[in-house]
Write an enzyme that holds these catalytic residues in place. Structure first.
Site, PDB file in Angstrom:
ATOM      1  N   ASN A  12      32.747  33.482  42.342  1.00  0.00           N
ATOM      2  CA  ASN A  12      34.277  33.428  41.881  1.00  0.00           C
ATOM      3  C   ASN A  12      34.904  32.294  42.806  1.00  0.00           C
ATOM      4  O   ASN A  12      35.387  32.467  43.799  1.00  0.00           O
ATOM      5  CB  ASN A  12      34.638  34.774  42.620  1.00  0.00           C
ATOM      6  CG  ASN A  12      36.105  35.045  42.261  1.00  0.00           C
ATOM      7  OD1 ASN A  12      36.799  34.308  41.505  1.00  0.00           O
ATOM      8  ND2 ASN A  12      36.622  35.864  42.991  1.00  0.00           N
ATOM      9  N   TRP A  13      35.205  31.627  41.696  1.00  0.00           N
ATOM     10  CA  TRP A  13      36.039  30.277  42.233  1.00  0.00           C
ATOM     11  C   TRP A  13      37.312  30.459  42.367  1.00  0.00           C
ATOM     12  O   TRP A  13      37.914  29.813  43.016  1.00  0.00           O
ATOM     13  CB  TRP A  13      35.904  29.352  40.970  1.00  0.00           C
ATOM     14  CG  TRP A  13      34.347  28.658  41.110  1.00  0.00           C
ATOM     15  CD1 TRP A  13      33.230  28.846  41.676  1.00  0.00           C
ATOM     16  CD2 TRP A  13      34.151  27.259  40.088  1.00  0.00           C
ATOM     17  NE1 TRP A  13      32.229  28.272  41.015  1.00  0.00           N
ATOM     18  CE2 TRP A  13      32.799  27.047  40.515  1.00  0.00           C
ATOM     19  CE3 TRP A  13      34.822  26.641  39.207  1.00  0.00           C
ATOM     20  CZ2 TRP A  13      32.060  26.185  39.648  1.00  0.00           C
ATOM     21  CZ3 TRP A  13      34.192  25.529  38.842  1.00  0.00           C
ATOM     22  CH2 TRP A  13      32.731  25.389  38.919  1.00  0.00           C
ATOM     23  N   LYS A  14      37.898  31.726  42.119  1.00  0.00           N
ATOM     24  CA  LYS A  14      39.317  31.760  42.195  1.00  0.00           C
ATOM     25  C   LYS A  14      39.992  30.583  41.552  1.00  0.00           C
ATOM     26  O   LYS A  14      39.633  30.096  40.644  1.00  0.00           O
ATOM     27  CB  LYS A  14      39.840  32.227  43.699  1.00  0.00           C
ATOM     28  CG  LYS A  14      38.798  33.202  44.127  1.00  0.00           C
ATOM     29  CD  LYS A  14      39.127  33.807  45.539  1.00  0.00           C
ATOM     30  CE  LYS A  14      38.210  34.822  46.000  1.00  0.00           C
ATOM     31  NZ  LYS A  14      38.660  35.646  46.896  1.00  0.00           N
ATOM     32  N   HIS A  97      39.528  42.624  40.093  1.00  0.00           N
ATOM     33  CA  HIS A  97      39.392  42.006  41.475  1.00  0.00           C
ATOM     34  C   HIS A  97      40.567  42.496  42.313  1.00  0.00           C
ATOM     35  O   HIS A  97      41.704  42.697  41.826  1.00  0.00           O
ATOM     36  CB  HIS A  97      39.255  40.421  41.364  1.00  0.00           C
ATOM     37  CG  HIS A  97      39.023  39.893  42.807  1.00  0.00           C
ATOM     38  ND1 HIS A  97      40.058  39.470  43.548  1.00  0.00           N
ATOM     39  CD2 HIS A  97      37.681  39.292  43.222  1.00  0.00           C
ATOM     40  CE1 HIS A  97      39.605  38.918  44.680  1.00  0.00           C
ATOM     41  NE2 HIS A  97      37.993  38.939  44.387  1.00  0.00           N
ATOM     42  N   GLU A  99      42.531  41.059  44.296  1.00  0.00           N
ATOM     43  CA  GLU A  99      43.611  40.234  44.170  1.00  0.00           C
ATOM     44  C   GLU A  99      44.482  40.399  43.015  1.00  0.00           C
ATOM     45  O   GLU A  99      45.707  40.326  42.726  1.00  0.00           O
ATOM     46  CB  GLU A  99      43.285  38.733  44.205  1.00  0.00           C
ATOM     47  CG  GLU A  99      42.955  38.244  45.664  1.00  0.00           C
ATOM     48  CD  GLU A  99      41.612  37.413  45.692  1.00  0.00           C
ATOM     49  OE1 GLU A  99      41.582  36.295  44.778  1.00  0.00           O
ATOM     50  OE2 GLU A  99      41.087  37.140  46.855  1.00  0.00           O
ATOM     51  N   GLU A 169      33.677  45.188  46.980  1.00  0.00           N
ATOM     52  CA  GLU A 169      34.259  44.198  47.913  1.00  0.00           C
ATOM     53  C   GLU A 169      35.414  44.916  48.713  1.00  0.00           C
ATOM     54  O   GLU A 169      36.660  45.058  48.281  1.00  0.00           O
ATOM     55  CB  GLU A 169      34.927  42.919  46.804  1.00  0.00           C
ATOM     56  CG  GLU A 169      34.130  42.433  46.202  1.00  0.00           C
ATOM     57  CD  GLU A 169      34.782  40.930  45.738  1.00  0.00           C
ATOM     58  OE1 GLU A 169      34.010  39.914  46.048  1.00  0.00           O
ATOM     59  OE2 GLU A 169      36.027  40.924  45.177  1.00  0.00           O
ATOM     60  N   GLY A 175      37.791  36.826  52.163  1.00  0.00           N
ATOM     61  CA  GLY A 175      38.371  35.481  52.503  1.00  0.00           C
ATOM     62  C   GLY A 175      38.802  35.406  54.192  1.00  0.00           C
ATOM     63  O   GLY A 175      39.622  34.802  54.623  1.00  0.00           O
ATOM     64  N   SER A 214      33.358  37.632  52.104  1.00  0.00           N
ATOM     65  CA  SER A 214      32.861  36.760  53.220  1.00  0.00           C
ATOM     66  C   SER A 214      31.132  36.565  53.475  1.00  0.00           C
ATOM     67  O   SER A 214      30.669  36.534  54.460  1.00  0.00           O
ATOM     68  CB  SER A 214      33.511  37.067  54.641  1.00  0.00           C
ATOM     69  OG  SER A 214      34.722  36.943  54.470  1.00  0.00           O
ATOM     70  N   GLY A 235      32.933  34.280  47.047  1.00  0.00           N
ATOM     71  CA  GLY A 235      34.208  33.663  46.831  1.00  0.00           C
ATOM     72  C   GLY A 235      34.072  32.195  47.509  1.00  0.00           C
ATOM     73  O   GLY A 235      33.416  31.083  46.773  1.00  0.00           O
ATOM     74  N   GLY A 236      34.420  31.908  48.385  1.00  0.00           N
ATOM     75  CA  GLY A 236      34.656  30.788  49.250  1.00  0.00           C
ATOM     76  C   GLY A 236      33.371  29.840  49.543  1.00  0.00           C
ATOM     77  O   GLY A 236      33.209  28.757  49.265  1.00  0.00           O
TER      78      GLY A 236
HETATM   79  P1  PGA Z   1      35.029  35.470  49.898  1.00  0.00           P
HETATM   80  O1  PGA Z   1      35.731  36.133  48.211  1.00  0.00           O
HETATM   81  O2  PGA Z   1      33.489  35.174  49.569  1.00  0.00           O
HETATM   82  O3  PGA Z   1      35.920  34.071  49.749  1.00  0.00           O
HETATM   83  O4  PGA Z   1      35.198  36.627  50.854  1.00  0.00           O
HETATM   84  C1  PGA Z   1      34.697  37.017  47.729  1.00  0.00           C
HETATM   85  C2  PGA Z   1      35.761  37.338  46.431  1.00  0.00           C
HETATM   86  O5  PGA Z   1      36.937  37.567  46.572  1.00  0.00           O
HETATM   87  O6  PGA Z   1      34.992  37.678  45.159  1.00  0.00           O
END
Ligand code: PGA
Length: 252
Positions: A12-14, A97, A99, A169, A175, A214, A235-236
């Site tokens: 997930n590149w956001k 998601h 967010e 999640e 994050g 994470s 994500g990251g």
């Molecule tokens: P993260 O993000 O791996 O940076 O914690 C995961 C996500 O929000 O899909």
């Protein structure tokens, strides 16, 4: 890890990337994937779907988007329809998601509508569920995740989960560098699978349940080894080719 389900690692590149950065990242991922047994995908920002399609078509890496409109078309300025994502060859789209839920006010009902819109266009929705830190501390994790899941089952029917992926999640782990322990994640995954099994055991058995929050090269293998964890939503670490590849290898 289960013998009946293949593992999936989805990036997930956001809201990250540029044409130049993506080109290098995607090429590095493709170059390092040989021998990977897990399914791999990247969910990129809308403007980069054409680039993903160009670079990834005919490779083992699938691509998708990070959200979708619940509507098929019309006067919804700024929105993107599921059929448009299908036009760019998307296989997956994230829905719900945390967010999107927290920052853009997406309700359980709206998430369910997006889930159904995605499936109508032939996409595989990756339904994200998870509790906040306050909800975990209040010991209502199970209630929250069940509510988020049941909103979709009630609207779309349990059979719809045969063409979907669910990602657990925990919001407090996204994050933040705080990963759920494999045991904490497994407990929620088992609860999700159990809830689906109560409605349809065969659908539950085949349902891919990803863990996200994470996930890093150093913790991926122990998470993916849990019986009800079938890969990860990353994500990251999906923005660094070597990290993403190490996580993909852990899922193989
Ligand atoms: P993260 O993000 O791996 O940076 O914690 C995961 C996500 O929000 O899909």
């Amino acid at each position: 890890m289960s013998s009946v389900r293949t593992q999936l690692v989805a990036g997930n590149w956001k809201m990250h990337g540029s044409l130049a950065v993506n080109q290098t990242l995607l090429q590095d991922v493709l170059a390092g994937l040989a021998g990977c047994k897990a399914a791999v995908a990247v969910c990129v920002p809308f403007p980069y779907l054409a680039q993903a399609q160009t670079v990834l078509a005919g490779t083992p890496v699938a691509w998708g988007a990070q959200t979708v409109s619940e509507y098929a078309q019309g006067a919804y300025t700024g929105e993107v329809a599921a059929a448009m994502l299908a036009d760019f060859g998307c296989r997956y789209v994230l829905v719900g998601h945390s967010e999107r839920r927290a920052l853009y006010g997406e309700s359980d009902a709206a998430v369910a509508a997006k889930f159904m819109a995605a499936q109508q266009a032939g996409l595989i929705p990756i339904l994200c569920v998870g509790e906040t830190l306050a909800e975990r501390e209040a010991a209502i994790t199970g209630e929250v995740v069940t509510r988020q899941l049941e909103a979709v089952i009630d609207a779309a029917g349990v059979q719809a989960l045969a063409r979907a992926v669910v990602a657990y999640e925990p919001v407090w782990a996204i994050g933040t560098g705080k990963t759920a322990t494999p045991q904490q994640a497994q407990a929620v995954h088992a609860l999700i699978r159990g809830r689906v099994a109560a409605a349809d055991a065969a659908v539950a058995e085949k349902l891919q349940l990803l863990y996200g929050g994470s996930v890093k090269p150093g913790n991926a293998a122990e998470l993916f080894a849990m019986p009800d964890i079938d890969g990860g939503l990353i994500g990251g670490a999906a923005l660094v080719a070597a990290d993403f590849l190490a996580i993909c290898a852990a899922a193989s």
